[in-house]
Design a protein around this motif. Structure first.
Motif: not given
Length: 316
Positions: A176-193
């Protein structure tokens, strides 16, 4: 055969070369420690203690090793200085085994569920993102489908760096963009994976230590959010440490273990330092197994840690 293949000749050569500076330093010091002595006595043991401490094995671990050798000397009555290398080799191998350091050349990903999720932590500059990239390469080479998560959103450079690694290795990077919520990135990563049948997920995290409470809260939030997608996640919390920093790596390890449950260690940059003894000390002090060691700049220079081969290279 495991994911990374058997411990072959090329890997052994890389390991020997990577530990060369440490080996030379330890052997030079050992030679001086036993100079003019034919048997292991109190003076030799005192000198040996100094050798281990100055090789960044750490005080606590050094004292354990000395106690064990002292017991063997007392039991056997007479131990020649020529036997000292063999004794050191045996006691260090034994210590690593006690700390669950396995011979990981045939390590396989658990097949009970997919994807296997590794949450990667460590301060900036230790080689964290590079280690993730090299691991992604090794997993992909072994036929695994890999996803990377750019959850270090604190620094734009971190997102860019992991994206470059993703392109280089040819694996998807969720960001995601800089400053985004790290947990949100982790969530998206696992969903996609999960949706795309990935075998393994590697998630980068911010490397700030100046605020332990903030770091602890951030890591907890990432873990909690991941569990909404995969109840088992993360399967592994891997701490990356720069082996060339010696005792400073000990301090980082202690601080990170105070804020999160570390389950494995990756120790990088061992090829450029004489401080390879830190591998023994950190594993012993934290009671956490070393799983990966970095021995150079090339993709293949990140190896699964093999306790037997490591000790053999150190004392060959």
């Amino acid at each position: 055969m495991g994911v990374f293949g058997l411990f072959n000749k090329k890997k052994k050569e890389t390991l020997d070369k990577g530990l060369e500076k440490t080996k030379e330093s330890v052997f030079d010091k050992l030679t001086r420690a036993v100079a003019g002595k034919s048997k292991v006595d109190d003076e030799v043991l005192d000198n040996l203690e100094e050798v281990l401490i100055t090789s960044d094995v750490g005080v606590g671990t050094t004292l354990k090793i000395i106690d064990r050798i002292e017991s063997r000397v007392a039991r056997d009555k007479y131990v020649s200085t020529s036997e000292l290398n063999g004794m050191l080799r045996e006691e260090i191998a034994s210590l690593l085994e006690e700390n669950n350091a396995a011979d990981n050349d045939d390590w396989e990903l658990p097949c009970a569920h997919k994807p296997y999720v590794i949450l990667v932590v460590g301060v900036n500059g230790v080689g964290k993102t590079t280690t993730i990239g090299k691991l992604a390469y090794q997993f992909k080479k072994a036929g695994k489908k890999v996803y990377l998560g750019a959850a270090d959103t604190f620094r734009a450079a971190a997102v860019e760096q992991i994206s470059v690694w993703g392109e280089r290795v040819g694996v998807p990077v969720i960001k995601q963009q800089m400053g985004a919520d790290p947990a949100s990135v982790a969530f998206d990563t696992l969903q996609s994976a999960k949706a795309n049948g990935a075998d393994v997920v590697l998630i980068d995290t911010a490397g700030r230590l100046h605020n332990k409470v903030g770091l602890m809260n951030e890591l907890k939030k990432i873990k909690d959010v991941m569990k909404k997608v995969l109840p088992e996640a993360p399967d592994e919390v891997m701490l990356v440490l720069d082996g060339s920093t010696g005792q400073n790596a000990f301090e980082q390890a202690k601080q990170f273990s105070a804020v999160t449950n570390i389950t494995s260690l990756a120790i990088t940059k061992l090829d450029g330092t004489a401080k390879g003894g830190v591998v023994i000390g950190i594993s012993d002090q934290l009671k956490v197994p070393v799983k990966y060691i970095g021995l150079g700049e090339q993709m293949e220079d990140l190896q699964l840690f093999n306790r037997k081969e490591f000790v053999d290279s150190l004392f060959a």
